[in-house]
Design a protein around this motif. Sequence first.
Motif, PDB file in Angstrom:
ATOM      1  N   ARG A   1      47.920  38.396  50.291  1.00 34.04           N
ATOM      2  CA  ARG A   1      49.046  39.090  50.907  1.00 34.04           C
ATOM      3  C   ARG A   1      50.324  38.880  50.093  1.00 34.04           C
ATOM      4  O   ARG A   1      51.162  39.781  49.986  1.00 34.04           O
ATOM      5  CB  ARG A   1      49.243  38.613  52.352  1.00 34.04           C
ATOM      6  CG  ARG A   1      50.279  39.456  53.118  1.00 34.04           C
ATOM      7  CD  ARG A   1      50.424  39.003  54.561  1.00 34.04           C
ATOM      8  NE  ARG A   1      51.375  39.842  55.281  1.00 34.04           N
ATOM      9  CZ  ARG A   1      51.079  40.952  55.941  1.00 34.04           C
ATOM     10  NH1 ARG A   1      49.822  41.370  55.978  1.00 34.04           N
ATOM     11  NH2 ARG A   1      52.004  41.659  56.556  1.00 34.04           N
TER      12      ARG A   1
ATOM     13  N   ARG B   1      41.038  42.807  54.430  1.00 37.23           N
ATOM     14  CA  ARG B   1      41.783  43.862  55.125  1.00 37.23           C
ATOM     15  C   ARG B   1      42.731  43.251  56.159  1.00 37.23           C
ATOM     16  O   ARG B   1      43.891  43.662  56.267  1.00 37.23           O
ATOM     17  CB  ARG B   1      40.812  44.810  55.843  1.00 37.23           C
ATOM     18  CG  ARG B   1      40.141  45.850  54.979  1.00 37.23           C
ATOM     19  CD  ARG B   1      39.121  46.623  55.819  1.00 37.23           C
ATOM     20  NE  ARG B   1      38.487  47.691  55.106  1.00 37.23           N
ATOM     21  CZ  ARG B   1      38.895  48.953  55.094  1.00 37.23           C
ATOM     22  NH1 ARG B   1      39.990  49.305  55.747  1.00 37.23           N
ATOM     23  NH2 ARG B   1      38.220  49.869  54.428  1.00 37.23           N
ATOM     24  N   ASP B   2      42.214  42.286  56.915  1.00 42.87           N
ATOM     25  CA  ASP B   2      43.041  41.650  57.932  1.00 42.87           C
ATOM     26  C   ASP B   2      44.253  40.953  57.303  1.00 42.87           C
ATOM     27  O   ASP B   2      45.350  40.970  57.865  1.00 42.87           O
ATOM     28  CB  ASP B   2      42.214  40.631  58.721  1.00 42.87           C
ATOM     29  CG  ASP B   2      41.215  41.286  59.660  1.00 42.87           C
ATOM     30  OD1 ASP B   2      41.343  42.506  59.910  1.00 42.87           O
ATOM     31  OD2 ASP B   2      40.302  40.578  60.136  1.00 42.87           O
TER      32      ASP B   2
ATOM     33  N   LEU C   1      45.835  41.880  54.780  1.00 37.82           N
ATOM     34  CA  LEU C   1      46.788  42.903  54.325  1.00 37.82           C
ATOM     35  C   LEU C   1      47.339  43.735  55.484  1.00 37.82           C
ATOM     36  O   LEU C   1      48.122  44.662  55.261  1.00 37.82           O
ATOM     37  CB  LEU C   1      46.113  43.834  53.315  1.00 37.82           C
ATOM     38  CG  LEU C   1      45.615  43.186  52.023  1.00 37.82           C
ATOM     39  CD1 LEU C   1      44.873  44.215  51.175  1.00 37.82           C
ATOM     40  CD2 LEU C   1      46.763  42.576  51.241  1.00 37.82           C
ATOM     41  N   ASP C   2      46.939  43.400  56.698  1.00 33.77           N
ATOM     42  CA  ASP C   2      47.332  44.192  57.864  1.00 33.77           C
ATOM     43  C   ASP C   2      48.848  44.315  57.972  1.00 33.77           C
ATOM     44  O   ASP C   2      49.578  43.329  57.816  1.00 33.77           O
ATOM     45  CB  ASP C   2      46.780  43.546  59.140  1.00 33.77           C
ATOM     46  CG  ASP C   2      47.029  44.401  60.359  1.00 33.77           C
ATOM     47  OD1 ASP C   2      46.702  45.599  60.317  1.00 33.77           O
ATOM     48  OD2 ASP C   2      47.571  43.882  61.349  1.00 33.77           O
ATOM     49  N   GLY C   3      49.309  45.542  58.218  1.00 32.07           N
ATOM     50  CA  GLY C   3      50.734  45.782  58.371  1.00 32.07           C
ATOM     51  C   GLY C   3      51.428  46.200  57.093  1.00 32.07           C
ATOM     52  O   GLY C   3      52.569  46.686  57.143  1.00 32.07           O
TER      53      GLY C   3
ATOM     54  N   ASP D   1      51.567  48.732  53.813  1.00 32.87           N
ATOM     55  CA  ASP D   1      51.246  50.158  53.712  1.00 32.87           C
ATOM     56  C   ASP D   1      50.296  50.442  52.551  1.00 32.87           C
ATOM     57  O   ASP D   1      50.649  51.138  51.595  1.00 32.87           O
ATOM     58  CB  ASP D   1      52.529  50.965  53.565  1.00 32.87           C
ATOM     59  CG  ASP D   1      52.292  52.465  53.719  1.00 32.87           C
ATOM     60  OD1 ASP D   1      51.265  52.837  54.313  1.00 32.87           O
ATOM     61  OD2 ASP D   1      53.138  53.250  53.245  1.00 32.87           O
TER      62      ASP D   1
ATOM     63  N   GLN E   1      37.908  40.474  56.170  1.00 27.66           N
ATOM     64  CA  GLN E   1      38.926  39.425  56.185  1.00 27.66           C
ATOM     65  C   GLN E   1      40.091  39.763  55.258  1.00 27.66           C
ATOM     66  O   GLN E   1      41.255  39.489  55.575  1.00 27.66           O
ATOM     67  CB  GLN E   1      38.313  38.084  55.793  1.00 27.66           C
ATOM     68  CG  GLN E   1      37.289  37.556  56.790  1.00 27.66           C
ATOM     69  CD  GLN E   1      35.864  37.964  56.453  1.00 27.66           C
ATOM     70  OE1 GLN E   1      35.614  39.081  56.002  1.00 27.66           O
ATOM     71  NE2 GLN E   1      34.934  37.041  56.665  1.00 27.66           N
TER      72      GLN E   1
END
Length: 203
Positions: free
Chosen positions: A38, A64-65, A67-69, A71, A62
């Motif tokens: 991140r 993806r999670d 990087l959540d939020g 864009d 995991q």
Amino acid sequence: MTTDSQQVCGVLLAAGTSTRFGAKNKLLEPIDGVPLVRRSAATLVEAGLTPLIAVVGHESVQVRDALDGLDFEIIENESYPEGQATSVRAAAQVLTERDTVDAAVFALGDMPYVSVATIRSLVSAYEAGEGTALAAAYEGVRGNPVLFDRQHFQALGEVDGDTGGKAVFKGADQHSLVETDDPGVRIDIDTTCDLDTERPDQS
């Protein structure tokens, strides 16, 4: 990042298996409470690149999670065990279809100490016509990220092995190093010991 005439995309390569790191996925390891991947991704966001693409593979849910939020458009690379080139190809094939994208900065998910200023320096050098393939450097030594003009997207879509876009960079008629004062362009996290390496100051 969009200028009056050029749009520069940000690509995050975050599909690797972290084999040298041990049992854990290095991309998910926290640095100051933030997953490593991140931190790498946030640099592209803060630099103003658009659109943003992340290529994921190993433990993709995991990642993806983590990087959540942010864009990012997420691309699943099912061939990730075959090496980094598969992620470069996956991104390049998508970029080739985006007529509005003039260039792309390819960054590595395991390099969390690259500064925002470095990304902007690459884009500025590109806008100034300093080359069609530009790599960040520190003390004269090439590092990452690397910016490629869209004329190289087709070649990037055909790379193989585990060297990413190095051959395309070296083969470009107009390739150049962009000197920075950022040691982060040469620091990647491969082992647990690397997490204890002295961290560079970032601006």
